[in-house]
Design a protein around this motif. Structure first.
Motif, PDB file in Angstrom:
ATOM      1  N   GLN A  49       0.815  -1.212   0.000  1.00 38.43           N
ATOM      2  CA  GLN A  49       0.000   0.000   0.000  1.00 38.43           C
ATOM      3  C   GLN A  49       0.851   1.265   0.000  1.00 38.43           C
ATOM      4  N   LYS A  50       2.111   1.134   0.306  1.00 41.98           N
ATOM      5  CA  LYS A  50       2.920   2.330   0.560  1.00 41.98           C
ATOM      6  C   LYS A  50       4.096   2.433  -0.386  1.00 41.98           C
ATOM      7  N   THR A  51       3.902   2.038  -1.576  1.00 39.56           N
ATOM      8  CA  THR A  51       4.998   2.093  -2.522  1.00 39.56           C
ATOM      9  C   THR A  51       4.630   2.984  -3.691  1.00 39.56           C
ATOM     10  N   ALA A  52       5.632   3.582  -4.260  1.00 38.81           N
ATOM     11  CA  ALA A  52       5.403   4.430  -5.423  1.00 38.81           C
ATOM     12  C   ALA A  52       6.313   3.958  -6.542  1.00 38.81           C
ATOM     13  N   TRP A  53       5.729   3.444  -7.579  1.00 42.65           N
ATOM     14  CA  TRP A  53       6.519   2.888  -8.670  1.00 42.65           C
ATOM     15  C   TRP A  53       7.099   4.011  -9.517  1.00 42.65           C
ATOM     16  N   THR A  54       8.296   3.800  -9.964  1.00 38.33           N
ATOM     17  CA  THR A  54       8.897   4.765 -10.870  1.00 38.33           C
ATOM     18  C   THR A  54       8.920   4.253 -12.307  1.00 38.33           C
ATOM     19  N   THR A  55       8.817   2.959 -12.473  1.00 36.35           N
ATOM     20  CA  THR A  55       8.875   2.385 -13.813  1.00 36.35           C
ATOM     21  C   THR A  55       7.833   1.296 -13.947  1.00 36.35           C
ATOM     22  N   LYS A  56       7.169   1.295 -15.063  1.00 38.05           N
ATOM     23  CA  LYS A  56       6.232   0.209 -15.351  1.00 38.05           C
ATOM     24  C   LYS A  56       6.875  -0.691 -16.399  1.00 38.05           C
ATOM     25  N   SER A  57       6.965  -1.967 -16.099  1.00 39.56           N
ATOM     26  CA  SER A  57       7.540  -2.898 -17.071  1.00 39.56           C
ATOM     27  C   SER A  57       6.604  -3.056 -18.266  1.00 39.56           C
ATOM     28  N   GLN A  58       7.186  -3.026 -19.427  1.00 40.65           N
ATOM     29  CA  GLN A  58       6.389  -3.262 -20.629  1.00 40.65           C
ATOM     30  C   GLN A  58       6.645  -4.678 -21.108  1.00 40.65           C
TER      31      GLN A  58
END
Ligand SMILES: [Cu+2]
Length: 391
Positions: A49-58
């Protein structure tokens, strides 16, 4: 040691993401497992619940990758095959083997059950995360759109000897003899046995026919997970395993063939496609038993299977309620009605469910490859715990 999602997100919490069970599975693992599962499941619920992604895998279709992209992926997989094992799991010599062993240990509680798709979603995520963390791979996990090759797996570009996974097996042991993985000595399998062997295949174009649109469309029309799950597991899933054959056709040890990961990424995409038709209900739609029907695991499953004995392009799922439903000799679907009693001794770890009905709180046990997670945590791929997209 636990390398889950370290690359792609920043955390704004101070707790450690290291679960307490790193490296403790050897020797006493069976005894301590229940405690370990409970501990890491607890840690994971607040973490996601407490994470912020910087990259989304394609995650892209293998057929559309450039030559360089394909080689990057192949080289990263070979890197996993060269990295020493860390978890103390039986027989595993490399990180690649640890994936396979984690699957072997899970097999009887993640096939023919409600956790089938959730477990394999987490498993493929773990594979992608470790390619990135251990082997500097910067792409996403590719998938094999098998419908493009349905009925003709033997001619698929995925079997390219240079920028693919090598071709069919030959000789008495059906070993692959070309491609980048031809020399890999796999210490696990067939089934639950341990012996050094090659990666073997017995490609069946006949079995691969079921990877076509007809079976996929049939599954996509299902209105709830209790119908969709067994359909996907029974037809597109079996088509990929049966179409490649050999190790891939062994329900325990199939991750010994690196094609496994592109096959299951594809199945995960199909599940996400189905979920995306109605996210409101399908992000929380889970069902099925926790223990498979007894006919799922006959003793012969410990041997590498032969190609399916017959061919039929008119695939239809046997109706729900048909006893011992099979397709291509593979069991299909769930025991109905779900038995009220279950043999907990069959379960390798505590699954978090009070009965034999799979729920969102069900714990997926990873044997240290990545932290254990609940099914609830893997229902959405849009940057909660998981962060990837299919293109
Ligand atoms: Cu599996």
């Amino acid at each position: 040691m636990i390398r889950d999602k370290g690359l792609h997100q920043t955390e704004n919490t101070s707790h450690s993401r290291e679960p307490p069970h790193t490296g403790t599975l050897c020797g006493i693992w069976a005894v301590g497992l229940g405690l370990l599962i409970a501990a890491s499941a607890q840690a994971s619920s607040s973490e996601s619940q407490k994470t912020a992604w910087t990259t989304k895998s394609q995650r892209r279709e293998w057929h559309t990758l450039s030559r360089d992209d394909k080689l990057d992926y192949i080289n990263a997989e070979k890197c996993l095959m060269s990295k020493p094992a860390k978890l103390g799991l039986p027989a595993a010599r490399t990180i690649f083997d640890e994936f396979q062993m984690s699957h072997v240990l899970n097999t009887k509680v993640v096939h023919g059950v409600g956790a089938f798709l959730p477990f394999h979603r987490l498993f493929i995520h773990a594979h992608e995360a470790l390619l990135q963390a251990e082997c500097n791979y910067t792409g996403g996990q590719p998938y094999w759109n098998e419908s493009l090759d349905a009925g003709n797996f033997s001619s698929s570009i995925i079997l390219d000897p240079e920028v693919g996974f090598g071709g069919n097996g030959t000789g008495p042991l059906n070993c692959i003899v070309d491609g980048p993985f031809k020399d890999y000595v796999n210490p696990i399998g067939p089934g639950q046995t341990f012996s050094d062997h090659c990666i073997d295949r017995i490609i069946s174009d006949c079995a691969s026919e079921m990877a076509g649109r007809q079976s996929i469309d049939q599954c996509m029309r299902m209105q709830n997970f209790s119908a969709f799950g067994p359909c996907l597991e029974g037809m597109p899933h079996v088509a990929g395993h049966g179409g490649i054959g050999g190790q891939m056709l062994n329900v325990f040890s199939s991750p010994g063939d690196p094609i496994f990961y592109l096959h299951h990424a594809y199945l995960d995409k199909l599940w996400w496609d189905w979920q995306s038709q109605n996210l409101t209900s399908r992000l929380t739609d889970i069902a099925g038993p926790n223990v498979p029907a007894p006919f799922w695991f006959p003793p012969e499953r410990n041997a590498t299977s032969s190609p399916p004995p017959f061919c039929n392009s008119n695939w239809t799922l046997p109706p729900v309620g048909t006893p011992n439903r099979t397709i291509l000799g593979f069991p299909v679907g769930w025991p109905l009605p779900i038995p009220a009693t279950l043999d907990k001794a069959e379960l390798l770890g505590s699954d978090g469910d009070p009965g034999n009905e799979t729920t969102l709180g069900h714990v997926l046990t990873m044997y240290g490859v990545v932290p254990n997670r609940t099914i609830a945590e893997v229902m959405d791929i849009r940057c909660g715990l998981l962060c990837y997209e299919y293109i």
